[in-house]
Motif scaffolding. Structure first.
Motif, short mmCIF file in Angstrom:
data_model
loop_
_atom_site.label_atom_id
_atom_site.label_comp_id
_atom_site.label_asym_id
_atom_site.label_seq_id
_atom_site.Cartn_x
_atom_site.Cartn_y
_atom_site.Cartn_z
N ALA A 82 0.83 -1.21 0.00
CA ALA A 82 0.00 0.00 0.00
C ALA A 82 0.87 1.26 0.00
CB ALA A 82 -0.93 -0.01 1.21
N LYS A 83 1.96 1.23 0.75
CA LYS A 83 2.87 2.38 0.79
C LYS A 83 3.55 2.59 -0.56
CE LYS A 83 4.12 2.68 5.68
NZ LYS A 83 5.21 2.55 6.69
N ASN A 84 3.94 1.50 -1.20
CA ASN A 84 4.58 1.62 -2.51
C ASN A 84 3.63 2.23 -3.54
OD1 ASN A 84 6.98 0.52 -1.60
ND2 ASN A 84 6.50 -1.56 -2.26
N GLN A 85 2.37 1.80 -3.50
CA GLN A 85 1.39 2.37 -4.41
C GLN A 85 1.13 3.84 -4.07
OE1 GLN A 85 0.01 1.01 -7.23
NE2 GLN A 85 -0.66 3.14 -7.49
N LEU A 86 1.15 4.15 -2.79
CA LEU A 86 0.94 5.53 -2.36
C LEU A 86 2.08 6.42 -2.86
CD1 LEU A 86 -0.90 7.40 -0.72
CD2 LEU A 86 0.46 6.85 1.30
N ILE A 87 3.30 5.92 -2.82
CA ILE A 87 4.45 6.67 -3.32
C ILE A 87 4.29 6.95 -4.81
CG2 ILE A 87 6.93 6.51 -3.82
CD1 ILE A 87 7.21 4.94 -1.18
N VAL A 88 3.87 5.94 -5.57
CA VAL A 88 3.66 6.11 -7.02
C VAL A 88 2.62 7.21 -7.27
CG1 VAL A 88 2.77 5.02 -9.12
CG2 VAL A 88 4.32 3.75 -7.61
N PHE A 118 4.36 12.11 7.57
CA PHE A 118 3.90 11.95 6.19
C PHE A 118 2.37 11.87 6.12
CE2 PHE A 118 2.86 9.66 2.31
CZ PHE A 118 3.60 10.36 1.38
N MET A 119 1.78 11.02 6.99
CA MET A 119 0.32 10.89 6.98
C MET A 119 -0.35 12.21 7.38
SD MET A 119 -0.31 7.88 5.90
CE MET A 119 -2.05 7.73 6.26
N GLU A 120 0.34 12.96 8.21
CA GLU A 120 -0.19 14.27 8.61
C GLU A 120 -0.27 15.20 7.40
OE1 GLU A 120 0.94 18.00 11.61
OE2 GLU A 120 2.30 16.28 11.41
N ILE A 121 0.72 15.12 6.52
CA ILE A 121 0.74 15.96 5.32
C ILE A 121 -0.42 15.63 4.40
CG2 ILE A 121 2.02 16.53 3.21
CD1 ILE A 121 4.61 16.03 4.81
N ILE A 122 -0.54 14.35 4.04
CA ILE A 122 -1.55 13.98 3.05
C ILE A 122 -2.97 14.04 3.62
CG2 ILE A 122 0.04 12.57 1.68
CD1 ILE A 122 -0.93 10.12 3.02
N SER A 123 -3.08 14.11 4.94
CA SER A 123 -4.41 14.26 5.54
C SER A 123 -4.83 15.73 5.65
CB SER A 123 -4.42 13.63 6.94
OG SER A 123 -4.15 12.24 6.87
N ASN A 124 -3.89 16.66 5.40
CA ASN A 124 -4.20 18.09 5.56
C ASN A 124 -3.69 18.91 4.37
OD1 ASN A 124 -5.17 18.29 8.58
ND2 ASN A 124 -3.35 16.97 8.60
N ILE A 125 -3.74 18.32 3.18
CA ILE A 125 -3.17 18.97 2.00
C ILE A 125 -3.83 20.32 1.72
CG2 ILE A 125 -2.99 18.80 -0.53
CD1 ILE A 125 -2.41 15.82 -0.17
N ASP A 126 -5.17 20.35 1.71
CA ASP A 126 -5.87 21.61 1.39
C ASP A 126 -5.55 22.70 2.40
OD1 ASP A 126 -7.01 20.42 -0.81
OD2 ASP A 126 -8.87 19.86 0.24
N ASP A 139 -7.37 7.26 -5.76
CA ASP A 139 -6.52 6.13 -5.40
C ASP A 139 -5.72 6.43 -4.13
OD1 ASP A 139 -5.83 3.46 -6.24
OD2 ASP A 139 -3.80 4.19 -6.58
N ILE A 140 -5.29 7.68 -3.98
CA ILE A 140 -4.58 8.08 -2.76
C ILE A 140 -5.49 7.93 -1.55
CG2 ILE A 140 -3.64 10.09 -1.52
CD1 ILE A 140 -2.45 11.01 -4.19
N ASP A 141 -6.73 8.39 -1.68
CA ASP A 141 -7.69 8.26 -0.57
C ASP A 141 -7.92 6.80 -0.19
OD1 ASP A 141 -8.01 10.99 -0.48
OD2 ASP A 141 -9.81 11.02 -1.75
N ILE A 142 -8.04 5.94 -1.20
CA ILE A 142 -8.23 4.51 -0.96
C ILE A 142 -7.04 3.92 -0.21
CG2 ILE A 142 -8.38 2.23 -2.07
CD1 ILE A 142 -11.00 3.75 -2.10
N ASN A 143 -5.83 4.31 -0.65
CA ASN A 143 -4.62 3.79 -0.01
C ASN A 143 -4.45 4.29 1.41
OD1 ASN A 143 -2.76 2.00 -1.71
ND2 ASN A 143 -3.33 3.57 -3.19
N ILE A 144 -4.88 5.52 1.65
CA ILE A 144 -4.82 6.06 3.02
C ILE A 144 -5.76 5.27 3.93
CG2 ILE A 144 -5.37 8.06 4.47
CD1 ILE A 144 -4.44 9.83 2.13
N GLU A 145 -6.97 5.03 3.45
CA GLU A 145 -7.93 4.24 4.23
C GLU A 145 -7.40 2.82 4.48
OE1 GLU A 145 -11.69 4.22 2.26
OE2 GLU A 145 -11.92 6.40 2.32
N THR A 146 -6.78 2.25 3.45
CA THR A 146 -6.21 0.89 3.57
C THR A 146 -5.11 0.86 4.61
OG1 THR A 146 -6.71 0.40 1.25
CG2 THR A 146 -5.06 -0.98 2.33
#
Length: 386
Positions: free
Chosen positions: A158-164, A184-192, A228-235
């Motif tokens: 899941a992390k590898n796919q997230l990196i892609v 890292f998770m803090e960044i992608i959870s608060n991008i906006d 796909d990013i959202d799906i990978n974060i949930e996963t």
């Protein structure tokens, strides 16, 4: 030529090789002179197991061997144990050479079953046996460890796919913010919020925060990738919860066990659980050489003329033990006084890199073997010097 099914129990030793697949298993029964007594195919379920038990019930002096084939051998093995029949579990690498040495290169499960039976005869004094009374000592721990490893692998995927995905949408971000970092998770959870300058990323400098914000501002637009990013974060969130839950169960199992491996500095709960569940009963190994071979830590020796060159370890044994040994060795170099001194001495002698780490891993494996075999706490020999 196949002989009729007769009672060969008398003074003869009978050998049974079993080749197991998902839906069926082939068996081959031979005597100590490698003469064929009987062979057949049965369904890989309780009915097939009971039929197999009927076939072998007349043989008293019998040795049964089967390959460790993913999970397919487990049910038959447990069935035999429950019915007071012990069996030998063989690593497929052990029998591969005998199978590949046939002059005619045809491959069938029937022939493989016979090869397994013959292997038991040829290697009878060097086979690592599974005792029926002790093999199940760490059954639960082993299953939890396998679950833990599987979840970890899913997290890596899941992390590898997230990196892609992140590299497609936010080029350069993963070079600045490592996917394994705690923020890292803090960044992608608060991008906006970061783009709008309404959120400050914790644990990083102002200059790095600005660099990350600029990367996010100049991002590409692709709704499919964002999804796909959202799906990978949930996963990842789900997998991390499952991993923690499994880790807690392993800790409970490990802490309830009376094993001297816990006294060895450098070996933690997870690594200790992996090692214990992989080794099983230490009395299966009558020498450290066998444990090294089982772990794939035995050296590969190349012979040329009058010279024997040891180049590397075989890596033919249990990969989980090597994985746990590697992690434990890295820790033991810091916290285990015996390994720490050994590491320093070998390094001063000019050994370095992977070769040095392997040497320390084998030293740690020696300690594990000694502690478990003698059922005594780890002790630093220097503490006993007056």
């Amino acid at each position: 030529m196949e002989r009729e099914s007769v009672n060969w129990s008398g003074g003869y030793m009978i050998y049974v090789g079993i080749d197991i697949a998902k839906k069926k298993f082939d068996y081959c029964i031979i005597n100590s002179e490698m003469n064929l007594i009987k062979r057949g195919i049965l369904i890989n379920n309780n009915y097939g197991f009971s039929e197999f038990l009927k076939i072998i019930k007349n043989y008293r002096n019998i040795k049964i061997g089967m390959e460790s084939t993913s999970i397919y051998h487990v049910n038959l093995y447990n069935y035999l144990i429950e019915n007071s029949r012990s069996a030998i579990i063989l690593n497929s690498l052990e029998t591969k050479l005998l199978k590949s040495s046939r002059i005619r290169k045809n491959k069938t499960d029937k022939i493989d079953a016979e090869a397994i039976a013959k292997y038991i005869i040829i290697r009878k004094n060097n086979i690592i046996t599974m005792d029926k009374n002790t093999e199940n000592t760490y059954t639960n721990l082993k299953e939890y460890v396998y679950t833990y490893i599987r979840i970890n692998r899913k997290i890596t995927m899941a992390k590898n796919q997230l990196i892609v995905d992140m590299d497609l949408l936010y080029p350069g971000l993963t070079a600045v913010a490592n996917v394994n970092s705690k923020y890292f998770m803090e960044i992608i959870s608060n991008i906006d919020q970061i783009i709008e300058n309404n959120y400050k990323i914790k644990y990083i400098s102002d200059s790095k925060h600005s660099e990350i914000r600029n990367i996010l501002i100049n991002s590409n637009t692709n709704n499919a990738v964002k999804y796909d990013i959202d799906i990978n974060i949930e996963t990842l969130e789900l997998l991390n919860k499952q991993l923690m839950k499994t880790k807690n169960i392993i800790e409970d199992e490990y802490n309830s066990m009376d094993s001297k491996i816990k006294t060895i500095p450098g070996i933690g709960t997870i690594t200790g659980s992996i090692i214990l569940s992989s080794i099983g009963d230490i009395n299966r190994f009558d020498s450290i050489i066998k444990l090294r071979a089982y772990s794939g830590m035995d050296p590969v020796v190349k012979q040329s003329g009058d010279y024997n060159i040891t180049s590397k370890i075989s890596k033919r044994g249990n990969p989980l033990i090597r994985y746990a040994l590697y992690l434990s060795t890295v820790s033991a170099i810091r916290f285990n006084p015996v390994i720490k001194r050994y590491y320093t001495r070998k390094k001063n002698d000019g050994m370095k890199g992977n070769k040095l780490l392997i040497a320390c891993s084998n030293k740690l494996l020696n300690i594990i073997y000694s502690v478990l075999k003698n059922n005594k706490d780890f002790e630093d020999p220097l503490n006993n010097i007056n």
